[in-house]
Design an enzyme around this catalytic site. Structure first.
Site, PDB file in Angstrom:
ATOM      1  N   LYS A 178       3.866   1.608  -6.283  1.00  0.00           N
ATOM      2  CA  LYS A 178       4.899   0.775  -6.903  1.00  0.00           C
ATOM      3  C   LYS A 178       4.278  -0.428  -7.613  1.00  0.00           C
ATOM      4  O   LYS A 178       4.802  -0.884  -8.630  1.00  0.00           O
ATOM      5  CB  LYS A 178       5.929   0.339  -5.863  1.00  0.00           C
ATOM      6  N   ALA A 234       0.829  -1.216   0.000  1.00  0.00           N
ATOM      7  CA  ALA A 234       0.000   0.000   0.000  1.00  0.00           C
ATOM      8  C   ALA A 234       0.859   1.260   0.000  1.00  0.00           C
ATOM      9  O   ALA A 234       1.975   1.248   0.533  1.00  0.00           O
ATOM     10  CB  ALA A 234      -0.920   0.000   1.229  1.00  0.00           C
ATOM     11  N   CYS A 270      12.162   4.571   2.862  1.00  0.00           N
ATOM     12  CA  CYS A 270      12.189   6.040   2.750  1.00  0.00           C
ATOM     13  C   CYS A 270      12.807   6.607   4.029  1.00  0.00           C
ATOM     14  O   CYS A 270      12.316   7.576   4.598  1.00  0.00           O
ATOM     15  CB  CYS A 270      10.803   6.606   2.489  1.00  0.00           C
TER      16      CYS A 270
END
Length: 431
Positions: free
Chosen positions: A258, A254, A372
């Protein structure tokens, strides 16, 4: 009529109490607001979170005692009032009056005098207070002390640049769906619609708008010509070396950006696994808009015995749950929600995911580990631990002109002019 500052304070209270993020609490506030108030509510919430380390220190100096747990809504109003005086163009008197009115609307009439006193004290002595507080790193760099300490330890030559890049708002970046339109043609469509944009430096399908815009109003939204996605995560398909007919696992998938990108890039079969059922609806919406299909499984990716059908994957994309310290400029509430203790817990989960998903990869196949995050505990140091545990795992050097090459993987730092902070490590299973 709902008071917009009170609605904003209610959204912020959820973050202060660690009951949710802005992404979960802000939509409720916007839904309850008049249409003309929504931009203000959004600015108050994001701005207060962005400046929270400084605002908290100011409030601590001006309040005689900490706010009670049941009065975090009033504390949120105080922080918002300070933010308006410190960083917005709201006239001082208007910021005080509007914040006091919001307190009255809350029903806590005792808070009127408290808020009025705190905000007027800041108006009178803000400059002197700033000089005193500037001795604190958390005030000077506008980040939590634990994160400043960790970044200065992990990146002694870069930590100040990372902190500085976290505060400006990130640019609006799109990923063009080249199954529907070429990047060049979409740039032309944007220009004709009055939205000038330029190509991203590293992504082959990325474009960056010069000015923010409501994405629904951009050309080709309903037709699935593009998705909103930062340039850094767009690099995943270039690294995976996809080939037609391959079976790909997108773990922790989710909101599906991607997943869509994998399907846009090549004729492959994608199995997308996501733990949170509430996020799967958005994944399905994204796939529908882009006219793509994937097998979506609601399950814990770290427990493949619960969902895996026994067929090995040619490629695995593991965009692991992480501290999100590379995307603070887009999610400033991370400054409020994350703590130093979270990092160890996240690293344990990341290592579990790597170990348990590795067995699902075909010999000769690639696993791309991504976060990230800009913290090495979650990135190169963690993958190094994994490599020591898995003799079949071979590190593949990423030959690229972006980011910083590490012994293991490649690190992108947030860049005010372009991409977020991101980490990639490419691993191959021995034949």
């Amino acid at each position: 009529m709902a008071n917009p500052r009170l609605l904003a304070a209610q959204a912020l209270t959820s973050v202060l109490e660690h009951k949710g993020s802005l992404a979960s609490s802000l939509p409720k506030a916007l839904e309850a607001a008049e249409h003309g108030d929504r931009a203000l509510i959004q600015q108050l919430c994001y701005g207060t979170c962005r400046h929270f380390p400084q605002l908290e220190l100011i409030a601590q100096q001006l309040l005689h005692k900490p706010m009670k747990a049941q009065d975090q809504d009033i504390y949120a109003l105080i922080l918002m009032g300070l933010y308006q005086i410190k960083a917005m163009r709201t006239p001082d008197y208007a910021a005080v009056d509007a914040t006091v009115q919001a307190a009255k609307a809350s029903g806590k009439r005792w808070a009127d005098k408290l808020i009025n006193g705190v905000l007027r004290s800041y108006i009178r002595g803000g400059s002197d207070l700033a000089e005193v507080l500037n001795e604190h790193d958390a005030y000077r760099y506008n980040h939590p002390q634990w994160l400043i300490s960790k970044l200065s330890n992990h990146w002694p030559d870069h930590w100040q640049d990372i902190l500085a890049a976290n505060d400006p708002q990130g640019a609006l970046t799109l990923r063009v769906n080249t199954r529907k339109i070429s990047r060049e043609d979409y740039l032309e469509a944007l220009a004709q619609a009055g939205h000038p944009a330029s190509v991203c430096q590293y992504s082959h399908v990325g474009v960056q708008l010069e000015k923010p815009s409501d994405v629904i109003q951009l050309p080709g939204f309903e037709e699935g010509w593009f998705s909103v996605q930062d340039e850094a995560p767009q690099l995943c398909t270039q690294l995976l070396e996809l080939e037609p007919g391959q079976r790909i696992l997108d773990a922790c998938a989710a909101p599906g950006g991607k997943t869509c990108h994998l399907l846009e890039a090549q004729d492959v079969t994608v199995v997308a696994v996501e733990l949170e059922e509430r996020r799967i609806g958005r994944m399905k919406d994204n796939l529908f808009r882009m006219d793509l299909q994937a097998q979506i499984i609601c399950a814990d990716a770290s427990e493949p015995d619960q969902w895996w059908d026994g067929q090995l994957f040619d490629r695995i994309l593991l965009d692991a749950p992480c501290s999100a310290t590379g995307v603070i400029r887009r999610n400033p509430d991370i400054k409020m929600l994350r703590s130093n203790e979270d990092i160890l817990e996240l690293a344990q989960l990341q290592l579990k995911l790597l170990n348990n998903l590795w067995h699902l990869l075909k010999p000769g196949g690639y696993l791309l580990y991504a976060t990230c995050s800009v913290l090495r505990q979650e990135n190169d140091r963690l993958v190094t631990r994994f490599l020591k545990q898995q003799p079949q795992a071979q590190h593949c050097t990423i030959d690229a002109d972006w980011g910083m090459e590490l012994d293991i993987g490649r690190q992108l730092f947030p860049n005010p002019a372009s991409h977020d902070g991101f980490y990639y490590a490419k691993l191959q299973k021995a034949l």
